[in-house]
Design an enzyme around this catalytic site. Structure first.
Site, PDB file in Angstrom:
ATOM      1  CE1 TYR A   1      -4.643  -1.768   5.092  1.00 21.98           C
ATOM      2  CE2 TYR A   1      -3.404   0.219   4.585  1.00 21.98           C
ATOM      3  CZ  TYR A   1      -4.073  -0.914   4.164  1.00 21.98           C
ATOM      4  OH  TYR A   1      -4.176  -1.188   2.814  1.00 21.98           O
TER       5      TYR A   1
ATOM      6  CB  SER B   1      -0.851  -0.033   1.283  1.00 22.44           C
ATOM      7  OG  SER B   1      -1.379   1.242   1.573  1.00 22.44           O
TER       8      SER B   1
HETATM    9  P1  NDP Z   1     -11.851  -5.616  -0.056  1.00 22.76           P
HETATM   10  O1  NDP Z   1     -12.335  -5.433   1.349  1.00 22.76           O
HETATM   11  O2  NDP Z   1     -12.677  -5.146  -1.171  1.00 22.76           O
HETATM   12  O3  NDP Z   1     -11.490  -7.171  -0.303  1.00 22.76           O
HETATM   13  C1  NDP Z   1     -10.789  -7.891   0.682  1.00 22.76           C
HETATM   14  C2  NDP Z   1     -10.652  -9.342   0.258  1.00 22.76           C
HETATM   15  O4  NDP Z   1      -9.882 -10.032   1.253  1.00 22.76           O
HETATM   16  C3  NDP Z   1     -11.972 -10.052   0.117  1.00 22.76           C
HETATM   17  O5  NDP Z   1     -11.914 -10.933  -0.975  1.00 22.76           O
HETATM   18  C4  NDP Z   1     -12.081 -10.838   1.429  1.00 22.76           C
HETATM   19  O6  NDP Z   1     -12.808 -12.031   1.246  1.00 22.76           O
HETATM   20  C5  NDP Z   1     -10.624 -11.177   1.686  1.00 22.76           C
HETATM   21  N1  NDP Z   1     -10.355 -11.425   3.098  1.00 22.76           N
HETATM   22  C6  NDP Z   1     -10.373 -10.524   4.106  1.00 22.76           C
HETATM   23  N2  NDP Z   1     -10.107 -11.136   5.270  1.00 22.76           N
HETATM   24  C7  NDP Z   1      -9.915 -12.451   4.984  1.00 22.76           C
HETATM   25  C8  NDP Z   1      -9.620 -13.596   5.770  1.00 22.76           C
HETATM   26  N3  NDP Z   1      -9.450 -13.525   7.117  1.00 22.76           N
HETATM   27  N4  NDP Z   1      -9.491 -14.790   5.151  1.00 22.76           N
HETATM   28  C9  NDP Z   1      -9.665 -14.880   3.822  1.00 22.76           C
HETATM   29  N5  NDP Z   1      -9.943 -13.844   3.015  1.00 22.76           N
HETATM   30  C10 NDP Z   1     -10.076 -12.642   3.607  1.00 22.76           C
HETATM   31  O7  NDP Z   1     -10.408  -4.924  -0.057  1.00 22.76           O
HETATM   32  P2  NDP Z   1      -9.523  -4.303  -1.261  1.00 22.76           P
HETATM   33  O8  NDP Z   1      -9.786  -4.997  -2.523  1.00 22.76           O
HETATM   34  O9  NDP Z   1      -9.626  -2.840  -1.194  1.00 22.76           O
HETATM   35  O10 NDP Z   1      -8.061  -4.673  -0.744  1.00 22.76           O
HETATM   36  C11 NDP Z   1      -7.312  -5.774  -1.228  1.00 22.76           C
HETATM   37  C12 NDP Z   1      -5.857  -5.598  -0.800  1.00 22.76           C
HETATM   38  O11 NDP Z   1      -5.350  -4.391  -1.374  1.00 22.76           O
HETATM   39  C13 NDP Z   1      -5.655  -5.461   0.702  1.00 22.76           C
HETATM   40  O12 NDP Z   1      -4.471  -6.098   1.084  1.00 22.76           O
HETATM   41  C14 NDP Z   1      -5.542  -3.957   0.893  1.00 22.76           C
HETATM   42  O13 NDP Z   1      -4.834  -3.617   2.071  1.00 22.76           O
HETATM   43  C15 NDP Z   1      -4.786  -3.587  -0.361  1.00 22.76           C
HETATM   44  N6  NDP Z   1      -4.893  -2.185  -0.746  1.00 22.76           N
HETATM   45  C16 NDP Z   1      -6.104  -1.633  -1.118  1.00 22.76           C
HETATM   46  C17 NDP Z   1      -6.156  -0.314  -1.526  1.00 22.76           C
HETATM   47  C18 NDP Z   1      -7.426   0.333  -1.979  1.00 22.76           C
HETATM   48  O14 NDP Z   1      -7.391   1.532  -2.308  1.00 22.76           O
HETATM   49  N7  NDP Z   1      -8.541  -0.355  -2.040  1.00 22.76           N
HETATM   50  C19 NDP Z   1      -4.943   0.530  -1.561  1.00 22.76           C
HETATM   51  C20 NDP Z   1      -3.749  -0.154  -1.165  1.00 22.76           C
HETATM   52  C21 NDP Z   1      -3.736  -1.449  -0.788  1.00 22.76           C
HETATM   53  P3  NDP Z   1     -14.189 -12.391   2.021  1.00 22.76           P
HETATM   54  O15 NDP Z   1     -14.580 -11.204   2.854  1.00 22.76           O
HETATM   55  O16 NDP Z   1     -15.153 -12.686   0.895  1.00 22.76           O
HETATM   56  O17 NDP Z   1     -13.836 -13.583   2.824  1.00 22.76           O
END
Ligand code: NDP
Length: 256
Positions: free
Chosen positions: A160, A147
């Site tokens: 975070y 990030s």
């Molecule tokens: P979302 O909340 O949209 O998606 C998160 C995903 O992670 C979902 O598929 C969820 O699956 C999965 N997940 C969360 N916790 C668990 C768990 N304990 N076990 C298994 N799966 C899990 O987040 P984003 O798409 O925004 O983020 C994705 C990545 O990108 C993260 O690492 C985030 O920190 C990073 N990021 C995002 C940015 C942004 O602007 N959006 C910027 C920089 C980095 P489900 O809930 O279906 O189980």
């Protein structure tokens, strides 16, 4: 020759947290390039439904798997089964992640623990379950999702930021141990992209204004803008690149 350099067709790729958001976009990007993709999340029915959609949209072979990345034992078992069923992935994208926001003085211990478990420990659990087989095979590509907070802090998200700083250094440490096995480990650090995770931010006009002012590109990122860097890091084009962190952030981390 030109095509072969970035060719990832038929490579087997696991993308954690690909039931939605950036992980889903990364999985789609790989599928569009002909990779066989394994989608992942905690709710198998939801992941299966999403896998069907991605297969339909891209024509790729798409599988579904579910496990909680914060559970070391469940992760190990699920990935043993994955290897038995599909073989050892060529590509692992450690994307699953979580956000919790609060002023530092009020930050909840349970939220701190959840952030460390989901954003940092999980990378260790998932990677370590696959790297012995990748090492034995003598090839692998691991992309950790960082990030802008891998480099810069911001109020209300100190924990975070600590996890994402950790992701950047874990990437370097894994590169140190695994390059000898022809496994390249790199990090992609996205800027601001509108997903479920940051709904509170993109629905706030003041925050939108801040992003547009703070980002040299003057806008949020588009999901498909992550895919080019991803393909580069998943393909033979990056065979001597390891331990790097590429910011896909419209220039945000380059300026004050
Ligand atoms: P979302 O909340 O949209 O998606 C998160 C995903 O992670 C979902 O598929 C969820 O699956 C999965 N997940 C969360 N916790 C668990 C768990 N304990 N076990 C298994 N799966 C899990 O987040 P984003 O798409 O925004 O983020 C994705 C990545 O990108 C993260 O690492 C985030 O920190 C990073 N990021 C995002 C940015 C942004 O602007 N959006 C910027 C920089 C980095 P489900 O809930 O279906 O189980």
């Amino acid at each position: 020759m030109k095509q072969a350099l970035f060719d990832i067709s038929d490579r087997l790729a696991l993308v954690t947290g690909s039931s939605r958001g950036l992980g889903n976009a990364l999985a789609r990007g790989l599928a569009h390039q002909g990779a066989r993709v394994i989608l992942h999340g905690r709710d198998l029915d939801k992941v299966k439904a999403e896998a069907d959609k991605v297969a339909q949209d891209t024509g790729a072979t798409v599988e579904a798997i579910s496990f909680d990345v914060t559970d070391a034992n469940a992760t190990k078992q699920a990935l043993e089964t994955l290897i038995d069923n599909y073989g050892t992935p060529d590509i692992l994208i450690n994307n699953a992640g979580l956000q919790r926001r609060a002023p530092f003085n009020e930050f909840d211990t349970a939220d701190w623990d959840a952030l460390i478990a989901t954003n940092l420990s999980s990378l260790f659990y998932v990677s370590r379950a696959l790297t012995p087989a990748m090492s034995e095979r003598g090839s692998g590509k691991i992309i950790n999702i960082g990030s802008v907070q891998s480099k810069l802090a911001r109020e209300t998200i100190a924990p975070y930021s600590a996890t994402k700083g950790g992701v950047a250094l874990l990437t370097q440490g894994m590169a140190a141990d695994l390059a000898r096995f022809n496994i390249q480990v790199n990090c992609i650090s996205p800027g601001y992209f509108k997903t479920e995770m940051n709904t509170a931010l993109w629905q706030d006009p003041a925050f939108n204004q801040w992003v547009e002012k703070r980002t040299p590109a003057q806008r949020w990122g588009h999901f498909d803008e992550l895919v080019g860097t991803l393909i580069y890091l998943c393909s033979g084009a990056s065979s001597f690149v390891s331990g790097q962190n590429i910011f896909v952030d419209g220039g945000m981390t380059s300026v004050v």
